[in-house]
Design a protein around this motif. Structure first.
Motif, PDB file in Angstrom:
ATOM      1  N   ARG A   1      30.713  37.718  36.857  1.00 24.04           N
ATOM      2  CA  ARG A   1      30.687  36.379  36.565  1.00 24.04           C
ATOM      3  C   ARG A   1      30.810  35.745  37.987  1.00 24.04           C
ATOM      4  NH1 ARG A   1      32.768  33.733  31.295  1.00 24.04           N
ATOM      5  NH2 ARG A   1      33.072  32.384  32.655  1.00 24.04           N
ATOM      6  N   ASN A   2      29.965  34.223  38.788  1.00 22.14           N
ATOM      7  CA  ASN A   2      30.416  33.989  40.107  1.00 22.14           C
ATOM      8  C   ASN A   2      31.135  33.082  39.626  1.00 22.14           C
ATOM      9  OD1 ASN A   2      28.465  35.372  41.457  1.00 22.14           O
ATOM     10  ND2 ASN A   2      26.619  34.119  40.697  1.00 22.14           N
ATOM     11  N   ASP A   3      31.629  32.370  39.074  1.00 24.73           N
ATOM     12  CA  ASP A   3      32.900  31.553  38.663  1.00 24.73           C
ATOM     13  C   ASP A   3      34.345  32.149  38.607  1.00 24.73           C
ATOM     14  OD1 ASP A   3      31.726  32.122  36.413  1.00 24.73           O
ATOM     15  OD2 ASP A   3      32.682  30.533  34.817  1.00 24.73           O
ATOM     16  N   LEU A   4      34.115  33.646  38.237  1.00 24.34           N
ATOM     17  CA  LEU A   4      35.588  33.905  38.503  1.00 24.34           C
ATOM     18  C   LEU A   4      36.800  34.630  39.584  1.00 24.34           C
ATOM     19  CD1 LEU A   4      34.670  36.728  35.110  1.00 24.34           C
ATOM     20  CD2 LEU A   4      35.728  34.595  35.093  1.00 24.34           C
ATOM     21  N   ASN A   5      37.236  34.129  40.192  1.00 26.46           N
ATOM     22  CA  ASN A   5      38.197  34.477  40.526  1.00 26.46           C
ATOM     23  C   ASN A   5      38.333  35.950  40.720  1.00 26.46           C
ATOM     24  OD1 ASN A   5      39.572  34.459  38.757  1.00 26.46           O
ATOM     25  ND2 ASN A   5      40.921  35.548  39.739  1.00 26.46           N
ATOM     26  N   SER A   6      38.415  36.418  41.912  1.00 23.49           N
ATOM     27  CA  SER A   6      38.043  37.867  42.357  1.00 23.49           C
ATOM     28  C   SER A   6      39.394  38.923  42.587  1.00 23.49           C
ATOM     29  CB  SER A   6      37.199  37.617  44.206  1.00 23.49           C
ATOM     30  OG  SER A   6      37.702  39.557  44.237  1.00 23.49           O
ATOM     31  N   PHE A   7      39.730  39.797  41.322  1.00 22.45           N
ATOM     32  CA  PHE A   7      40.669  41.004  41.647  1.00 22.45           C
ATOM     33  C   PHE A   7      40.615  42.285  42.352  1.00 22.45           C
ATOM     34  CE2 PHE A   7      41.911  39.907  37.105  1.00 22.45           C
ATOM     35  CZ  PHE A   7      42.033  38.810  36.896  1.00 22.45           C
ATOM     36  N   LEU A   8      39.086  41.277  43.408  1.00 22.94           N
ATOM     37  CA  LEU A   8      39.296  42.722  44.402  1.00 22.94           C
ATOM     38  C   LEU A   8      40.568  42.810  45.901  1.00 22.94           C
ATOM     39  CD1 LEU A   8      36.997  44.974  44.650  1.00 22.94           C
ATOM     40  CD2 LEU A   8      36.538  43.831  47.328  1.00 22.94           C
ATOM     41  N   GLY A   9      40.922  44.722  45.630  1.00 24.28           N
ATOM     42  CA  GLY A   9      41.922  44.783  47.150  1.00 24.28           C
ATOM     43  C   GLY A   9      43.674  44.310  46.009  1.00 24.28           C
ATOM     44  N   LEU A  10      43.500  44.092  44.803  1.00 23.80           N
ATOM     45  CA  LEU A  10      44.787  43.902  44.343  1.00 23.80           C
ATOM     46  C   LEU A  10      45.586  45.082  43.734  1.00 23.80           C
ATOM     47  CD1 LEU A  10      44.116  40.524  41.450  1.00 23.80           C
ATOM     48  CD2 LEU A  10      44.978  41.244  44.473  1.00 23.80           C
ATOM     49  N   HIS A  11      46.702  44.985  43.657  1.00 24.48           N
ATOM     50  CA  HIS A  11      47.279  46.427  43.669  1.00 24.48           C
ATOM     51  C   HIS A  11      48.104  46.378  42.012  1.00 24.48           C
ATOM     52  CE1 HIS A  11      47.364  48.437  47.935  1.00 24.48           C
ATOM     53  NE2 HIS A  11      46.666  47.568  47.420  1.00 24.48           N
ATOM     54  N   TYR A  12      48.378  47.023  41.009  1.00 25.10           N
ATOM     55  CA  TYR A  12      49.263  46.746  39.791  1.00 25.10           C
ATOM     56  C   TYR A  12      50.060  48.391  39.902  1.00 25.10           C
ATOM     57  CZ  TYR A  12      45.477  43.711  39.002  1.00 25.10           C
ATOM     58  OH  TYR A  12      45.002  42.294  39.039  1.00 25.10           O
ATOM     59  N   PRO A  13      51.164  47.956  39.415  1.00 28.25           N
ATOM     60  CA  PRO A  13      51.754  49.995  39.095  1.00 28.25           C
ATOM     61  C   PRO A  13      51.840  50.132  38.360  1.00 28.25           C
ATOM     62  CG  PRO A  13      53.299  47.069  37.842  1.00 28.25           C
ATOM     63  CD  PRO A  13      51.923  46.857  38.597  1.00 28.25           C
ATOM     64  N   SER A  14      52.504  51.143  38.141  1.00 31.05           N
ATOM     65  CA  SER A  14      51.881  52.438  37.445  1.00 31.05           C
ATOM     66  C   SER A  14      52.661  52.060  35.967  1.00 31.05           C
ATOM     67  CB  SER A  14      52.877  53.360  37.733  1.00 31.05           C
ATOM     68  OG  SER A  14      54.367  53.599  37.807  1.00 31.05           O
ATOM     69  N   THR A  15      53.720  51.394  35.691  1.00 28.20           N
ATOM     70  CA  THR A  15      53.858  50.964  34.164  1.00 28.20           C
ATOM     71  C   THR A  15      52.483  50.057  33.460  1.00 28.20           C
ATOM     72  OG1 THR A  15      55.168  48.553  35.458  1.00 28.20           O
ATOM     73  CG2 THR A  15      56.380  50.561  34.473  1.00 28.20           C
ATOM     74  N   ASP A  16      51.712  49.254  33.787  1.00 29.62           N
ATOM     75  CA  ASP A  16      51.235  48.562  33.681  1.00 29.62           C
ATOM     76  C   ASP A  16      50.271  49.713  32.434  1.00 29.62           C
ATOM     77  OD1 ASP A  16      51.821  46.477  34.897  1.00 29.62           O
ATOM     78  OD2 ASP A  16      49.694  45.902  35.342  1.00 29.62           O
ATOM     79  N   ILE A  17      50.088  50.753  32.895  1.00 27.41           N
ATOM     80  CA  ILE A  17      49.693  51.866  32.243  1.00 27.41           C
ATOM     81  C   ILE A  17      49.971  52.934  31.935  1.00 27.41           C
ATOM     82  CG2 ILE A  17      47.169  53.029  31.769  1.00 27.41           C
ATOM     83  CD1 ILE A  17      45.325  50.717  33.780  1.00 27.41           C
ATOM     84  N   PRO A  18      51.257  52.528  30.534  1.00 27.64           N
ATOM     85  CA  PRO A  18      51.951  53.286  31.232  1.00 27.64           C
ATOM     86  C   PRO A  18      52.193  55.041  30.541  1.00 27.64           C
ATOM     87  CG  PRO A  18      52.128  52.093  29.019  1.00 27.64           C
ATOM     88  CD  PRO A  18      50.679  51.426  29.659  1.00 27.64           C
ATOM     89  N   VAL A  19      52.544  55.972  30.513  1.00 25.84           N
ATOM     90  CA  VAL A  19      52.120  57.859  31.008  1.00 25.84           C
ATOM     91  C   VAL A  19      51.260  57.825  29.739  1.00 25.84           C
ATOM     92  CG1 VAL A  19      54.218  58.628  30.618  1.00 25.84           C
ATOM     93  CG2 VAL A  19      53.444  59.809  31.644  1.00 25.84           C
ATOM     94  N   GLN A  20      52.141  57.215  28.343  1.00 24.60           N
ATOM     95  CA  GLN A  20      51.097  57.982  26.912  1.00 24.60           C
ATOM     96  C   GLN A  20      49.871  57.258  26.975  1.00 24.60           C
ATOM     97  OE1 GLN A  20      52.903  55.514  27.009  1.00 24.60           O
ATOM     98  NE2 GLN A  20      52.482  54.329  25.352  1.00 24.60           N
ATOM     99  N   ALA A  21      49.744  56.051  27.460  1.00 25.38           N
ATOM    100  CA  ALA A  21      48.608  56.001  27.420  1.00 25.38           C
ATOM    101  C   ALA A  21      47.057  56.286  28.742  1.00 25.38           C
ATOM    102  CB  ALA A  21      48.068  53.933  27.852  1.00 25.38           C
ATOM    103  N   ARG A  22      47.810  56.738  29.429  1.00 21.11           N
ATOM    104  CA  ARG A  22      47.221  57.859  30.687  1.00 21.11           C
ATOM    105  C   ARG A  22      46.648  59.327  30.449  1.00 21.11           C
ATOM    106  NH1 ARG A  22      50.904  55.552  34.628  1.00 21.11           N
ATOM    107  NH2 ARG A  22      52.068  57.491  34.275  1.00 21.11           N
ATOM    108  N   ARG A  23      47.695  59.813  29.597  1.00 23.60           N
ATOM    109  CA  ARG A  23      47.468  61.150  28.883  1.00 23.60           C
ATOM    110  C   ARG A  23      45.939  60.763  27.864  1.00 23.60           C
ATOM    111  NH1 ARG A  23      52.214  62.367  26.168  1.00 23.60           N
ATOM    112  NH2 ARG A  23      53.986  61.899  28.285  1.00 23.60           N
TER     113      ARG A  23
END
Ligand code: BLA
Length: 514
Positions: free
Chosen positions: A186-208
């Motif tokens: 949506r136009n009024d939202l700030n952009s997240f493009l190019g942002l990086h996140y650590p692996s812990t944000d989506i832990p291993v059992q979730a990825r599995r």
């Protein structure tokens, strides 16, 4: 019943998210004995949605809930296991909120049970999703030129299909950290493009879990989980495995994370390549609950599969092109070096193409007597230490994107030499290429909107995109972007050509002397 409350930030990679003992309350989950067709577990949401308390459903035939015809279809399909098609039907029996309404009935086997999930086909949320529209979207994706355009196209198609406020394509790296590589919002939202996140944000059992179940939806982050009754299957004493459930109640840690981001509803779709998670399509809503229809979710999942295959193909092609371009660049460079009339080492280091060739910011050449450098490099002592630790007797390329893990004192030079690629030349010559640490290259703080977002975070907030980004910075501190295969090959090729050149020069000198 597995206790959700015991999860905290230190043990969340062990939270058994596939057996939460609860579902989201916008639908009803029933576990059925496939032999007799009787209900053995029911979610508490039955009370509101079907007008019957879950305890009262136990031991009763599925036909009493779905109607005879629908129950027969569902039970017959259970024999065919996972391939069962979801069924659209009108619920005539029950007295609750779903009475007389159209529902999707989604069934799959789990353990020895058949899990039957009933979800209303809500008015208004479903853009009508047709095969024709999905096929057209697929055709558009197929025509997009590069990987970037493809990811942007995927985000746009999924946003059109599901109506989320923000749709991102999130890509994992080799260590399972992630980056937002495309975004539609949506136009009024700030952009997240190019942002990086650590692996812990989506832990291993979730990825599995996301490798076997490709779509999940959180309709309303403010929901109250609806417990399963009874909490364990009486036949096995085990909690029901909800890995493939569409109503599964999600991790409370993740819900907290989403709330801190101001997200009110969320969905993500797995992007798979060669049986492994490549990335996610991550969708946010900020303006209240949001529930795209089962059909819209399925279509998004399908486009995700098509796109991840296309991405893999394009990436392969782009990598081959880059390798070919490097090959051409190398030929031009070496012929200029050979024809320059200057000592080859000197003219090699003076040429900016030496760095361009492998995406380095600095280089150094040692010929046993003189150290020559180009671009950004650490001091001579650090260069010699680095060359020594990467040395191999056969001179083949060696490289690292984390110098500090090989050389304790290397950490001090991360700004110039977090990563290094070395080749040996002749007996005692070596050539090093250098890269600075990655955090220097990426900057979240550059976007004024994100600065405002960070400032708005109170001190009590323990999970947030800003905190995640800081954590990612810690994870990659001292690391450069990785060297890839064709860059190492290019380096090796340069080494061979340079050696021949040196040998040729020596021969010339011998001939002249005679
Ligand atoms: C799940 N974390 C997720 C999911 C995403 C993210 C996309 C999938 C679930 C969903 O679709 O919402 C992370 N979401 C992000 C990121 C962005 C985003 C990075 O939009 C960036 C824009 N999470 C943490 C920490 C823990 C944690 C510190 O940040 C644990 C201590 C846990 N995340 C966590 C768990 C799940 C999860 C357990 C699984 C949720 C579930 O499926 O039950």
């Amino acid at each position: 019943v597995p206790a959700y409350g015991q999860v905290d930030l230190t043990n969340c990679d062990r939270e058994p998210i596939h057996v939460p003992g609860a579902v989201q309350p916008h639908g009803v989950l029933l576990a059925v004995d496939p032999a007799g067709g009787d209900v053995v577990v029911a979610s508490a949401s039955a009370t509101a949605l079907l007008g019957v308390r879950p305890e009262e459903l136990l031991g009763r035939p599925l036909a009493e809930v779905l109607g005879r015809e629908a129950a027969e279809v569902v039970l017959a399909a259970s024999v065919r296991a996972m391939t069962a098609e979801p069924l659209r039907t009108r619920l005539l029996g029950p007295a609750g909120e779903l009475a007389g309404r159209e529902v999707d009935v989604i069934a799959h086997p789990s353990g020895g049970r058949l899990v039957v999930e009933v979800e209303p086909v809500a008015p208004g949320t479903g853009h009508a999703v047709s095969y024709r529209a999905t096929r057209a979207a697929m055709a558009r994706l197929t025509m997009s030129a590069g990987v970037g355009e493809l990811c942007r196209g995927l985000a746009a198609e999924v946003r059109a299909l599901t109506g989320f406020d923000r749709v991102m394509v999130y890509r994992f790296d080799a260590e399972w950290n992630g980056e937002v590589v495309a975004e539609e919002r949506r136009n009024d939202l700030n952009s997240f493009l190019g942002l990086h996140y650590p692996s812990t944000d989506i832990p291993v059992q979730a990825r599995r879990l996301y490798e076997v179940n490709w779509t999940r939806l959180i309709v309303d982050v403010g929901y109250v989980p609806s417990p399963l009754v009874p909490g364990v299957d009486p036949a096995t004493d085990a909690p029901l495995d909800l890995s493939h459930s569409v109503l599964r109640s999600v991790s409370p840690i993740h819900v907290e994370y989403l709330r801190n981001m101001g997200v009110t509803a969320s969905m993500s779709v797995s992007l798979m390549h060669d049986g492994r998670l490549w990335g996610l399509i991550a969708c946010h809503h900020y303006s209240g609950p949001h529930r795209p229809t089962y059909d819209a979710r399925s279509a998004a999942e399908f486009l995700g599969q098509v796109a991840s295959q296309l991405i893999a193909d394009r990436e392969g092609a782009e990598e081959r092109e880059a390798a070919l371009a490097a090959h051409d660049l190398l030929s031009a460079l070496m012929s200029d070096v050979a024809g320059s009339g200057r000592p080859p080492g000197e003219s090699l280091l003076a040429d900016p193409r030496l760095l361009q060739l492998v995406g380095a910011r600095g280089a150094a050449l040692w010929n046993g007597e003189v150290l020559r450098t180009a671009g950004r490099v650490p001091d001579a002592e650090a260069l010699h230490a680095l060359a020594a630790v990467l040395a191999r007797t056969d001179g083949a390329p060696t490289f690292t994107d984390h110098v500090a893990s090989l050389l304790p004192q290397g950490a001090a030079h991360a700004a110039t030499a977090a990563g290094a690629l070395r080749i040996g030349l002749g007996r005692q010559w070596w050539l090093l290429w250098l890269r600075p640490e990655q955090v220097e290259v990426v900057d979240w703080g550059g976007d004024p909107h994100n600065k405002a977002l960070a400032a708005a975070e109170g001190p009590g907030v323990r999970l947030s995109p800003r905190k995640s980004f800081d954590k990612w910075r810690e994870v990659v501190r001292g690391r450069s972007l990785p060297w890839n295969r064709w860059q190492a090959q290019t380096a090796e090729r340069l080494g061979n050509q340079f050696n021949s050149l040196l040998v040729g020069r020596v021969r010339e000198q011998i001939t002249l002397a005679e």
